[in-house]
Scaffold this active site. Structure first.
Site, short mmCIF file in Angstrom:
data_model
loop_
_atom_site.label_atom_id
_atom_site.label_comp_id
_atom_site.label_asym_id
_atom_site.label_seq_id
_atom_site.Cartn_x
_atom_site.Cartn_y
_atom_site.Cartn_z
N GLU A 1 0.83 -1.21 0.00
CA GLU A 1 0.00 0.00 0.00
C GLU A 1 0.86 1.26 0.00
O GLU A 1 0.61 2.21 0.75
CB GLU A 1 -0.96 -0.01 1.19
CG GLU A 1 -1.96 -1.15 1.16
CD GLU A 1 -3.01 -1.06 2.25
OE1 GLU A 1 -2.81 -0.29 3.21
OE2 GLU A 1 -4.03 -1.75 2.16
N GLU B 1 -6.60 -7.86 -0.84
CA GLU B 1 -7.19 -7.77 0.50
C GLU B 1 -8.68 -7.44 0.39
O GLU B 1 -9.04 -6.31 0.07
CB GLU B 1 -6.50 -6.69 1.35
CG GLU B 1 -5.11 -7.04 1.81
CD GLU B 1 -4.55 -6.03 2.82
OE1 GLU B 1 -5.35 -5.29 3.43
OE2 GLU B 1 -3.32 -5.99 2.99
#
Length: 845
Positions: free
Chosen positions: A197, A268
């Site tokens: 991320e 995710e």
């Protein structure tokens, strides 16, 4: 003699040739076998391609340090039985290299063993390498010592950080290569991830951030390991990295791959919300998860990963700041590795339904129709063949919608997707749950909860400590991740003329802290404690005090709840007390931050002596607990292991805040005094893995920060999911288990495809009692059903006939089963069947 010698020589030569030929044949055979087991992993714009075959991948995050090696086999097995074919895990740098150059790959850190267990179960592995992982793990997985490297800046184009990162990355990947764990070597690792991320912080580092991402990409690509690599939440991921999505609804939020030759991957899909101390309960419904997955696959997605599939436990001090010890307990497999229904079963059925669509999804041409404002049809078909699969979506959250598709009408439930693997037959609807439900029970242990004989040892409050700083030392740097605790002491003088004499004027101590918590004493008297929260770490502690003329002594204990796990410039993040002042003096505010020197030390004496272990116990003098004790007290007692083989917990009723150990193993941080808005602790039960326990005389040690707690209220409990339920509507789609795909056609496995409710006990248990049954409009949830205004009187009788004494029972869900007199007192009500049964082993349970 010469003839015999010649014969022997010839015989020897023949044997050598034969053995050589045999060895050569065996070597060729082994090489052929090894070559056959090696799998090339590539990709295109549709999917990952493993050994030449396109795959739909259903993955679940399971983190090896968050459960024990003894738990791994059952967790992985249940994941596979839930329809997963891939396990995803982070690699935890600070677990494997807690001290620079000293590595740990044993116990819960045995990454190789974990991956080989996954391989043994015939599943793939996605390895998320970091170096930064976040994961609500202390310091985001980065080792503390990295902070102290001169000139270092984390996660940017910084020479020092890149040097240490490259060494770590190569060490882990070389280890995987040595163990032949990559798919290209015949192993299970099909996909890797570098960084995590990064787009969330990239802007802070500007061009250096872009340079760093390119460097990280080149690093793993240059190692030529034969697997693709991804970067999640990194839409500008450099080639050949695949940019992947994280979030709850990637079918709508993901802009898609940044190149046409890359597949749509979802790294995710959050199955719930992680919890922090002070949080009320939260959950994410399985209907919402199933909807999001079906939508993603309907829009060219071919890989989803559930984060988490099993959350587990943040043992010891491994959680990030304020994060609870229990992690992602609302995942399909709960903290103890038990199946959380219906989340587990409904997603399993979803995977079955998607597998029936496999050929159209991977080889068909996508088409989209928009028949109405809230309705959508997405389907894949191969022209000229019967290969076709459709997803009929209703985005109306209030009402069902009718969709006409290929000459037929389909009623789609509110905010749901129906899956038609042959473009005709509905085999699954995301909002209609036909799998069973369970409710978790914590049963007080009879064996473990004998009268406890608590002994206590109280820490000594430090007096003047050495130190030359006029500003309190930053707490992360002071503790160096060796402990949660850092002491601060100072002395200051107050002239008698500066003490207030006017009525109503009082003196106060004010401590402004950057987090996380603190305790304070003045002249040996306990003033109290204060703390921040996950959202607002900074806080001000203020307390009225009585000062004396002359010298006064202030002691503070700074308390950590873990290191930060996200954000830019983590190496420069600060916490602990920063501004200390005395208010109410006639001379004005006294700023102790600037006028006094501060002394420091770290940790508790009990920690340094290891009194949480059998060996360390003997190093201090323990006293019998008399019912009351000050803060900073250690409590110890012995207990027998709870009965059965079920998961075990300790319930921390009556306690405040601190740490728990069992037989020297760190169970985790507890914080009962930090109440949620509902007036309850965020977490009450703390998992004690069975591998921590002996049959008898287990040592329990607790370090408690707060005074006047009541350890006698604590107890041990065993965990089960013996409350099993069903909640099925008469208009629901029958289970996908009725269907299979043969010769490009979806076919029924049974002659009669009908709607049923299935109840199944775990292990060898059987249904011992029917606690609730209603065919009508019952309300509530598993563990708390009540009758509505409509109910078939024979409901319980029917369920008892079908289920009592059985390990598993199947109940037809239709009017004829429950309205045997053919009378329907509420004809206009769409009937629901709610059933709750209790599983057990009879008298032995």
């Amino acid at each position: 003699m010469r003839k015999h010698s010649l014969d022997r020589w010839l015989l020897t030569a023949v044997l050598v040739v034969l053995l050589s030929s045999s060895s050569s044949f065996a070597a060729k055979k082994d090489a052929k076998k090894k070559k056959k087991s090696n799998k090339e992993v590539t990709y295109d714009g549709t999917s990952l391609i493993i050994d030449g075959k396109r795959e739909l991948l259903y993955s679940g995050s399971i983190h090896y340090p968050r459960s024990t090696p003894e738990m791994w086999p059952s967790i992985i097995k249940r994941a596979k039985q839930g329809g997963l074919n891939t396990i995803q895990t982070y690699v935890f740098w600070n677990v494997h290299e807690p001290q620079q150059g000293k590595f740990n790959f044993s116990g819960r850190a045995d990454l190789v063993k974990f991956i080989k267990l996954i391989q043994k179960n015939g599943m793939y592995v996605t390895l998320r390498l970091g170096p930064f992982i976040q994961a609500e793990w202390t310091h985001g997985g980065l080792p503390y010592w990295l902070r102290e490297v001169p000139g270092i800046f984390f996660r940017t184009d910084n020479k020092q950080f890149k040097e240490h990162t490259e060494r770590y990355v190569r060490m882990i990947l070389d280890k995987m290569k040595e163990e032949r764990l990559f798919a290209s070597q015949g192993g299970p690792i099909i996909l890797g991830q570098i960084e995590n991320e990064y787009s969330a912080v990239q802007r802070a580092y500007k061009q250096d951030g872009l340079n760093y991402i390119k460097w990280a990409s080149n690093l793993v690509d240059s190692m030529k390991l034969g697997i693709p690599w991804v970067m999640c939440k990194q839409n500008d991921a450099p080639d050949p990295m695949i940019n992947a999505c994280n979030g709850r609804h990637c079918g709508d939020t993901f802009p898609g791959p940044n190149r046409e030759n890359k597949p749509s991957l979802w790294t995710e899909n959050w199955t719930t919300q992680f919890r922090v101390f002070g949080d009320p309960p939260t959950q994410r419904s399985v209907e919402d998860i199933a909807y999001s997955v079906a939508r993603f696959f309907s829009k060219n997605g071919t890989h989803v990963n559930y984060y988490m599939y099993h959350g587990g436990t943040n043992f010891g001090r491994t959680s990030a700041h304020y994060v609870t010890t229990r992690y992602y307990d609302d995942a399909p497999l709960d903290e103890y590795g038990l199946e959380k229904e219906p989340k587990y079963g409904h997603l399993k059925h979803l995977h079955n339904a998607l597998n029936l669509c496999k050929k159209p999804l991977l080889w068909g041409q996508p088409k989209t129709e928009k028949p109405g404002k809230d309705t959508e049809i997405r389907y894949y078909e191969q022209p000229g063949t019967k290969t076709c699969a459709a997803f009929l979506a209703n985005n109306n959250t209030e009402a069902a919608e009718t969709i006409k598709f290929k000459g037929r009408e389909y009623v789609i439930a509110p905010r749901s997707i129906s899956i038609l693997p042959d473009c005709k037959t509905v085999v699954y609807n995301t909002a209609q749950i036909v799998s069973q439900h369970t409710s978790r029970n914590f049963m007080k242990s009879k064996k473990a909860n004998k009268k406890f004989d608590f002994k206590v040892f109280t820490e000594t409050l430090p007096s003047k400590l050495e130190g030359n700083s006029y500003i309190p030392v930053e707490l992360y740097g002071l503790t160096k991740d060796k402990t949660d605790y850092g002491w601060y002491t100072t002395s200051f003088k107050v002239h008698k003329n500066h003490l207030p004499t006017k009525k109503g004027v009082k003196t106060f101590v004010r401590i402004a802290s950057l987090g996380h918590a603190l305790h304070a004493w003045l002249n040996g008297e306990y003033l109290g404690s204060g703390h921040g929260s996950h959202e607002e770490k900074s806080f001000v502690f203020q307390k009225q005090v009585t000062l004396k003329a002359g010298e006064n002594h202030l002691v503070m204990l700074g308390v950590l709840t873990g290191f930060p796990d996200s954000g830019s410039y983590m190496e420069h993040r600060y916490t602990g007390p920063r501004g200390i002042s005395i208010l109410g003096l006639t001379s004005g505010t006294l700023d102790l931050t600037e006028s006094s020197k501060w002394g420091n030390k770290i940790g508790m004496e009990g920690e340094k002596l290891g009194i949480h272990t059998e060996e360390g116990l003997k190093k201090v003098e323990w006293k019998k607990f008399t019912g009351k004790a000050p803060g900073l007290t250690w409590y110890q007692t012995y207990f027998d292991a709870p009965e059965s083989v079920s998961a075990a917990t300790i319930r921390m009723h009556g306690m405040g805040k601190g740490l728990i150990w069992v037989n020297g193993e760190g169970v985790g941080r507890y914080w009962q005094s930090f109440l949620s808005p509902l007036g309850q602790p965020t977490q009450i039960e703390y998992h004690i893995p069975r591998s921590f326990l002996k049959p008898k005389k287990n040592l329990l040690v607790i370090f408690e920060e707060e005074p006047n707690v009541k350890p006698e209220l604590m107890d041990f409990a065993i965990v089960n999911r013996d409350t099993v339920c069903s909640y099925v509507g008469e208009n629901y789609t029958p289970s996908v288990r009725h269907w299979t795909r043969k010769k490009d056609q979806v076919q029924a496995i049974t002659d009669n495809v009908s709607l049923t409710a299935t109840l199944k006990c775990s292990g060898t248990k059987k249904i011992a009692a029917v606690e609730f049954a209603s065919f009508g409009n019952p309300i509530g949830v598993c563990g708390n059903f009540t009758l509505g205004t409509c109910n078939a009187p024979v409901s319980k009788q029917v369920i008892e006939k079908h289920c009592l004494g059985k390990a598993e029972c199947v109940i037809p869900v239709n009017k004829s089963t429950f309205q045997q007199d053919k009378k329907d007192s509420c004809k206009n009500v769409v009937k629901m069947l709610a059933v709750q049964v209790k599983c057990g082993r009879g008298k032995k349970n």
